[in-house]
Write an enzyme that holds these catalytic residues in place. Structure first.
Site, short mmCIF file in Angstrom:
data_model
loop_
_atom_site.label_atom_id
_atom_site.label_comp_id
_atom_site.label_asym_id
_atom_site.label_seq_id
_atom_site.Cartn_x
_atom_site.Cartn_y
_atom_site.Cartn_z
N LYS A 25 0.83 -1.21 0.00
CA LYS A 25 0.00 0.00 0.00
C LYS A 25 0.86 1.26 0.00
O LYS A 25 0.54 2.25 -0.65
CB LYS A 25 -0.96 -0.03 1.19
N ASP A 72 -11.06 2.44 3.91
CA ASP A 72 -11.57 1.12 3.55
C ASP A 72 -13.06 1.15 3.19
O ASP A 72 -13.58 0.21 2.59
CB ASP A 72 -11.42 0.16 4.74
N GLN A 85 -5.25 -2.27 9.50
CA GLN A 85 -5.07 -3.54 8.81
C GLN A 85 -5.72 -4.67 9.61
O GLN A 85 -5.49 -4.80 10.82
CB GLN A 85 -3.56 -3.81 8.63
N1 LIG Z 1 -8.23 -2.96 6.69
C1 LIG Z 1 -7.95 -3.83 5.70
N2 LIG Z 1 -8.20 -3.49 4.43
C2 LIG Z 1 -7.92 -4.36 3.41
O1 LIG Z 1 -8.15 -4.04 2.22
C3 LIG Z 1 -7.34 -5.63 3.72
C4 LIG Z 1 -7.10 -5.92 5.08
N3 LIG Z 1 -7.42 -5.02 6.04
N4 LIG Z 1 -6.57 -7.11 5.43
C5 LIG Z 1 -6.14 -8.08 4.44
C6 LIG Z 1 -6.93 -7.98 3.15
C7 LIG Z 1 -6.26 -8.60 1.94
N5 LIG Z 1 -6.08 -7.53 0.99
C8 LIG Z 1 -5.41 -7.61 -0.24
C9 LIG Z 1 -5.29 -6.55 -1.08
C10 LIG Z 1 -4.57 -6.63 -2.26
C11 LIG Z 1 -3.94 -7.81 -2.62
C12 LIG Z 1 -3.15 -7.85 -3.86
O2 LIG Z 1 -2.98 -6.88 -4.54
N6 LIG Z 1 -2.59 -9.01 -4.22
C13 LIG Z 1 -1.78 -9.17 -5.42
C14 LIG Z 1 -0.69 -10.19 -5.17
C15 LIG Z 1 0.22 -9.81 -4.05
C16 LIG Z 1 1.07 -10.98 -3.59
O3 LIG Z 1 1.79 -11.53 -4.45
O4 LIG Z 1 0.99 -11.33 -2.38
C17 LIG Z 1 -2.62 -9.61 -6.59
O5 LIG Z 1 -3.75 -10.10 -6.35
O6 LIG Z 1 -2.19 -9.48 -7.72
C18 LIG Z 1 -4.07 -8.89 -1.79
C19 LIG Z 1 -4.81 -8.81 -0.62
C20 LIG Z 1 -6.53 -6.36 1.53
N7 LIG Z 1 -7.03 -6.56 2.76
#
Ligand SMILES: Nc1nc(=O)c2c([nH]1)NC[C@@H]1CN(c3ccc(C(=O)N[C@@H](CCC(=O)O)C(=O)O)cc3)C=[N+]21
Length: 285
Positions: free
Chosen positions: A53, A120, A97
Site C-alpha cells: 500500500k 476502507d 489492517q
Molecule cells: N483494513 C484492511 N483493508 C484491506 O483491504 C485488507 C485488510 N485489512 N486485510 C487483508 C486484506 C487482503 N487484501 C489484499 C489486497 C490486495 C492484494 C493484492 O494486490 N494481491 C496481489 C498479489 C500480491 C502478492 O503476491 O501477495 C494480486 O492479487 O495481484 C491482496 C490482498 C486487503 N485486505
C-alpha cells in the site's frame, strides 16, 4: 473455449494514472493527500500488504504514514494511534489492517475512526450510508469488482449475480453495491449455510467467489460464458490459492487472474478513497 482475462493489474494502472493527476491538482492547491496504515503485530501476510500500500502511494504521489505496533499492544495504545490519526492534518485517510490480534476489540476500534477518514469504506457509518444509498467512501474490493466488470463491458443491469461469501469486506457489501439503481443487478448471496451452492452458481451470469475456500468453484459449477471473479487469497504451501479452480477458464467467458485480478483493483480503490477524502476535505468535488 478460453475465457477473456479481466486484467485487474492493467485496469488498476489506468485508475492510478488518473488518480496521480488528481493528486497533482490537489498539490497545486497546497494539499497533499496522505494514507495512514495501522498495523498491529508481525503477521507476514499483513506486513506484505501494508508495504504494498505504501509503494502504491508513492506511485501516485500520496504521502504515507505508517503506524506499526507490537503484537502485544493494548486496546488503549491502539486507541491512542487512532485518535492521533483522526486529528492529524497530514492523514486524509487511513486503514486499520485486519485481522487484528484476538485480544483487541476490533469493532470498537473501527467505530472509533473518523468516518470521513475511512479509506476502507468499512466504518459502520459509511456502510450505513451505502445501505441508504447516500454518497460515502465505498468498500474497496466491491468497488474494484464493479469497475473491473464495467471496464470489460460485462453487463450488470438485469444480470443474475451470485456472490459466494457474506463477509463485510466483500460479499455483503458487494450485494449492496450491485443492487443500487445504477447497477441494477439481481444478487443472490450464498454462504456456508447455502444448501446447494452449485445450483445457484450454474444459473449465474456473474459469479464472485469470496469465501476464502481454495478452489471452491469448479468448472461444472459455472454456466458457459459467465464472468467469474476470484477474490480468494488463501495460502496453500506458500502459494496464493484462489477460490476458483483452474479448469473454470475452459467454461467461463470472463475470468480474473489471481494474482493480477481483484487484488490490484482493491489497492487502487483504496487510493481513490484517500484522494476523494482529501478533495472533500478541501471542498472540491
Ligand atoms: N483494513 C484492511 N483493508 C484491506 O483491504 C485488507 C485488510 N485489512 N486485510 C487483508 C486484506 C487482503 N487484501 C489484499 C489486497 C490486495 C492484494 C493484492 O494486490 N494481491 C496481489 C498479489 C500480491 C502478492 O503476491 O501477495 C494480486 O492479487 O495481484 C491482496 C490482498 C486487503 N485486505
Amino acid at each position: 473455449m478460453s475465457a477473456q482475462i479481466l486484467d485487474g493489474k492493467a485496469t488498476a494502472a489506468k485508475i492510478k494514472a488518473s488518480l496521480a493527476e488528481r493528486v497533482a491538482a490537489l498539490k497545486e492547491r497546497g494539499i497533499t493527500p496522505g494514507l495512514g496504515t495501522v498495523l498491529v503485530g508481525d503477521d507476514p501476510g499483513s506486513q506484505i500488504y501494508v508495504a504494498g500500500k505504501h509503494r502504491d502511494c508513492a506511485e501516485v504521489g500520496i504521502a504515507s504514514i505508517r503506524r506499526d505496533l507490537p503484537d502485544n499492544a493494548t486496546q488503549a495504545e491502539v486507541e491512542e494511534v487512532i485518535d492521533d490519526l483522526n486529528a492529524s492534518a497530514e492523514c486524509t485517510g487511513y486503514i486499520v489492517q485486519l485481522p487484528l490480534p484476538r485480544h483487541l476489540d476490533t469493532q470498537a476500534l473501527l467505530e472509533r475512526m473518523d468516518p470521513a477518514k475511512d479509506a476502507d469504506g468499512l466504518h459502520p457509518v459509511n456502510l450505513g450510508r451505502l445501505v441508504h444509498m447516500v454518497d460515502a467512501p465505498l468498500p474497496c474490493t466491491p468497488h474494484g469488482i464493479v469497475l473491473l466488470l464495467q471496464e470489460y463491458g460485462v453487463p450488470l443491469k438485469g444480470a443474475e449475480v451470485v456472490v459466494v461469501g457474506r463477509g463485510i469486506t466483500v460479499g455483503r457489501s458487494l450485494g449492496l453495491l450491485l443492487t443500487r439503481r445504477s447497477e441494477n443487478a439481481t444478487v443472490t448471496l450464498c454462504h456456508t449455510g447455502t444448501q446447494d451452492l452449485a445450483a445457484h452458481t450454474r444459473r449465474a451470469d456473474v459469479v464472485v467467489a469470496a469465501a476464502g475456500v481454495p478452489h471452491l468453484i469448479t468448472a461444472d459449477m459455472v454456466k458457459p460464458g459467465a464472468a467469474v471473479l476470484d477474490v480468494g487469497v488463501s495460502r496453500v504451501e506458500g502459494k496464493i490459492a484462489g477460490d476458483v479452480a483452474p479448469d473454470v477458464a475452459d467454461v467461463a467467458g470472463f475470468l480474473t487472474p489471481n494474482p493480477g485480478g481483484v487484488g490490484p483493483m482493491t489497492r487502487a480503490l483504496l487510493l481513490a478513497n484517500v484522494v476523494e477524502a482529501a478533495e472533500r476535505q478541501a471542498g472540491i468535488g
